[in-house]
Write a protein that holds these residues in place. Sequence first.
Motif, PDB file in Angstrom:
ATOM      1  N   THR A   4       4.924   4.825 -21.350  1.00  0.00           N
ATOM      2  CA  THR A   4       4.717   3.825 -20.306  1.00  0.00           C
ATOM      3  C   THR A   4       3.611   4.282 -19.355  1.00  0.00           C
ATOM      4  OG1 THR A   4       7.057   3.270 -20.428  1.00  0.00           O
ATOM      5  CG2 THR A   4       5.858   2.506 -18.502  1.00  0.00           C
ATOM      6  N   ILE A   5       3.643   5.538 -18.969  1.00  0.00           N
ATOM      7  CA  ILE A   5       2.611   6.068 -18.067  1.00  0.00           C
ATOM      8  C   ILE A   5       1.247   6.006 -18.735  1.00  0.00           C
ATOM      9  CG2 ILE A   5       1.790   8.170 -16.928  1.00  0.00           C
ATOM     10  CD1 ILE A   5       4.697   8.854 -16.322  1.00  0.00           C
ATOM     11  N   GLU A   6       1.189   6.353 -20.012  1.00  0.00           N
ATOM     12  CA  GLU A   6      -0.085   6.318 -20.731  1.00  0.00           C
ATOM     13  C   GLU A   6      -0.608   4.890 -20.844  1.00  0.00           C
ATOM     14  OE1 GLU A   6      -3.441   7.745 -22.504  1.00  0.00           O
ATOM     15  OE2 GLU A   6      -1.864   8.842 -21.456  1.00  0.00           O
ATOM     16  N   ALA A   7       0.282   3.934 -21.107  1.00  0.00           N
ATOM     17  CA  ALA A   7      -0.131   2.526 -21.185  1.00  0.00           C
ATOM     18  C   ALA A   7      -0.639   2.042 -19.828  1.00  0.00           C
ATOM     19  CB  ALA A   7       1.033   1.669 -21.661  1.00  0.00           C
ATOM     20  N   LEU A   8       0.046   2.435 -18.751  1.00  0.00           N
ATOM     21  CA  LEU A   8      -0.390   2.051 -17.412  1.00  0.00           C
ATOM     22  C   LEU A   8      -1.724   2.704 -17.051  1.00  0.00           C
ATOM     23  CD1 LEU A   8       2.964   2.145 -15.415  1.00  0.00           C
ATOM     24  CD2 LEU A   8       1.607   0.140 -15.986  1.00  0.00           C
ATOM     25  N   ARG A   9      -1.914   3.949 -17.486  1.00  0.00           N
ATOM     26  CA  ARG A   9      -3.174   4.640 -17.216  1.00  0.00           C
ATOM     27  C   ARG A   9      -4.339   3.956 -17.918  1.00  0.00           C
ATOM     28  NH1 ARG A   9      -6.607   7.973 -19.293  1.00  0.00           N
ATOM     29  NH2 ARG A   9      -5.483   8.240 -21.235  1.00  0.00           N
ATOM     30  N   ASP A  29      -0.626   3.462  -8.045  1.00  0.00           N
ATOM     31  CA  ASP A  29       0.577   3.690  -7.253  1.00  0.00           C
ATOM     32  C   ASP A  29       1.829   3.633  -8.122  1.00  0.00           C
ATOM     33  OD1 ASP A  29      -1.034   3.943  -5.061  1.00  0.00           O
ATOM     34  OD2 ASP A  29      -0.653   1.916  -4.306  1.00  0.00           O
ATOM     35  N   ARG A  30       1.836   2.720  -9.078  1.00  0.00           N
ATOM     36  CA  ARG A  30       2.982   2.600  -9.977  1.00  0.00           C
ATOM     37  C   ARG A  30       3.137   3.856 -10.844  1.00  0.00           C
ATOM     38  NH1 ARG A  30       3.825  -2.930 -13.134  1.00  0.00           N
ATOM     39  NH2 ARG A  30       6.038  -3.045 -12.728  1.00  0.00           N
ATOM     40  N   ILE A  31       2.004   4.394 -11.311  1.00  0.00           N
ATOM     41  CA  ILE A  31       2.036   5.621 -12.098  1.00  0.00           C
ATOM     42  C   ILE A  31       2.572   6.770 -11.245  1.00  0.00           C
ATOM     43  CG2 ILE A  31       0.575   7.345 -13.232  1.00  0.00           C
ATOM     44  CD1 ILE A  31      -1.211   5.001 -14.147  1.00  0.00           C
ATOM     45  N   SER A  32       2.137   6.848 -10.001  1.00  0.00           N
ATOM     46  CA  SER A  32       2.624   7.906  -9.101  1.00  0.00           C
ATOM     47  C   SER A  32       4.126   7.810  -8.899  1.00  0.00           C
ATOM     48  CB  SER A  32       1.917   7.812  -7.747  1.00  0.00           C
ATOM     49  OG  SER A  32       0.558   8.058  -7.880  1.00  0.00           O
ATOM     50  N   LEU A  33       4.631   6.594  -8.728  1.00  0.00           N
ATOM     51  CA  LEU A  33       6.070   6.411  -8.550  1.00  0.00           C
ATOM     52  C   LEU A  33       6.836   6.792  -9.809  1.00  0.00           C
ATOM     53  CD1 LEU A  33       6.185   3.068  -6.560  1.00  0.00           C
ATOM     54  CD2 LEU A  33       6.828   5.316  -5.748  1.00  0.00           C
ATOM     55  N   GLY A  37       9.614   9.612  -9.419  1.00  0.00           N
ATOM     56  CA  GLY A  37      11.022   9.238  -9.449  1.00  0.00           C
ATOM     57  C   GLY A  37      11.592   8.994 -10.815  1.00  0.00           C
ATOM     58  N   GLY A  38      10.754   8.735 -11.790  1.00  0.00           N
ATOM     59  CA  GLY A  38      11.241   8.520 -13.133  1.00  0.00           C
ATOM     60  C   GLY A  38      11.656   7.098 -13.438  1.00  0.00           C
ATOM     61  N   GLU A  39      11.602   6.202 -12.476  1.00  0.00           N
ATOM     62  CA  GLU A  39      11.951   4.812 -12.753  1.00  0.00           C
ATOM     63  C   GLU A  39      10.838   3.902 -12.267  1.00  0.00           C
ATOM     64  OE1 GLU A  39      14.722   3.333  -9.208  1.00  0.00           O
ATOM     65  OE2 GLU A  39      15.598   4.989 -10.336  1.00  0.00           O
ATOM     66  N   ASP A  40      10.769   2.723 -12.848  1.00  0.00           N
ATOM     67  CA  ASP A  40       9.703   1.792 -12.510  1.00  0.00           C
ATOM     68  C   ASP A  40      10.074   1.042 -11.233  1.00  0.00           C
ATOM     69  OD1 ASP A  40       7.356   0.459 -12.693  1.00  0.00           O
ATOM     70  OD2 ASP A  40       7.933  -0.833 -14.354  1.00  0.00           O
ATOM     71  N   LEU A  46       3.966  -0.304   0.069  1.00  0.00           N
ATOM     72  CA  LEU A  46       3.773   1.113   0.334  1.00  0.00           C
ATOM     73  C   LEU A  46       2.399   1.324   0.955  1.00  0.00           C
ATOM     74  CD1 LEU A  46       5.125   2.818  -2.901  1.00  0.00           C
ATOM     75  CD2 LEU A  46       6.237   2.603  -0.698  1.00  0.00           C
ATOM     76  N   ALA A  47       2.315   2.212   1.897  1.00  0.00           N
ATOM     77  CA  ALA A  47       1.036   2.520   2.532  1.00  0.00           C
ATOM     78  C   ALA A  47       0.711   3.982   2.295  1.00  0.00           C
ATOM     79  CB  ALA A  47       1.090   2.226   4.020  1.00  0.00           C
ATOM     80  N   ARG A  48      -0.488   4.238   1.849  1.00  0.00           N
ATOM     81  CA  ARG A  48      -0.920   5.618   1.643  1.00  0.00           C
ATOM     82  C   ARG A  48      -1.465   6.172   2.949  1.00  0.00           C
ATOM     83  NH1 ARG A  48      -1.791   7.949  -3.175  1.00  0.00           N
ATOM     84  NH2 ARG A  48      -1.086   6.767  -4.947  1.00  0.00           N
ATOM     85  N   GLN A  49      -1.468   7.482   3.052  1.00  0.00           N
ATOM     86  CA  GLN A  49      -2.020   8.116   4.240  1.00  0.00           C
ATOM     87  C   GLN A  49      -3.522   7.865   4.287  1.00  0.00           C
ATOM     88  OE1 GLN A  49      -1.161  12.237   4.519  1.00  0.00           O
ATOM     89  NE2 GLN A  49      -2.060  12.462   6.535  1.00  0.00           N
ATOM     90  N   ARG A  50      -4.026   7.535   5.460  1.00  0.00           N
ATOM     91  CA  ARG A  50      -5.448   7.240   5.615  1.00  0.00           C
ATOM     92  C   ARG A  50      -6.266   8.517   5.473  1.00  0.00           C
ATOM     93  NH1 ARG A  50      -2.863   5.213   9.689  1.00  0.00           N
ATOM     94  NH2 ARG A  50      -3.784   6.631  11.176  1.00  0.00           N
ATOM     95  N   PRO A  51      -7.400   8.435   4.785  1.00  0.00           N
ATOM     96  CA  PRO A  51      -8.256   9.619   4.669  1.00  0.00           C
ATOM     97  C   PRO A  51      -8.726  10.075   6.045  1.00  0.00           C
ATOM     98  CG  PRO A  51      -8.959   7.913   3.157  1.00  0.00           C
ATOM     99  CD  PRO A  51      -7.915   7.312   4.041  1.00  0.00           C
ATOM    100  N   GLY A  52      -8.696  11.360   6.285  1.00  0.00           N
ATOM    101  CA  GLY A  52      -9.150  11.908   7.553  1.00  0.00           C
ATOM    102  C   GLY A  52      -8.056  12.019   8.593  1.00  0.00           C
ATOM    103  N   ALA A  53      -6.915  11.385   8.366  1.00  0.00           N
ATOM    104  CA  ALA A  53      -5.818  11.469   9.324  1.00  0.00           C
ATOM    105  C   ALA A  53      -5.038  12.751   9.058  1.00  0.00           C
ATOM    106  CB  ALA A  53      -4.899  10.259   9.196  1.00  0.00           C
TER     107      ALA A  53
END
Length: 83
Positions: A4-9, A29-33, A37-40, A46-53
């Motif tokens: 699944t991860i390879e297909a998403l990549r 983001d879905r691949i990271s999750l 966590g191991g589940e879809d 979800l908000a990622r941390q801003r660059p430089g913060a």
Amino acid sequence: MTATIEALRLEMEAAAAALDFERAQLLRDRISLLRAGGEDRDPTGLARQRPGAMGLGTSRSQVSPPEGWMKPAKPDPMTRGKR
């Protein structure tokens, strides 16, 4: 799960090659999750941390007030405690 991860990549790389960066970001983001966590799960919201913060509290979610909300007026210090 790795299939699944390879297909998403592969889908993410295809979206990036087609210059559809919003779709590629959602897939990333879905691949990271999946890896964490191991589940879809759905990555929307979800908000990622801003660059430089940097520093404490920078990765904390920010709450925005509802539309039309106004901050209440400060009390008058001269009338406090008097009737």
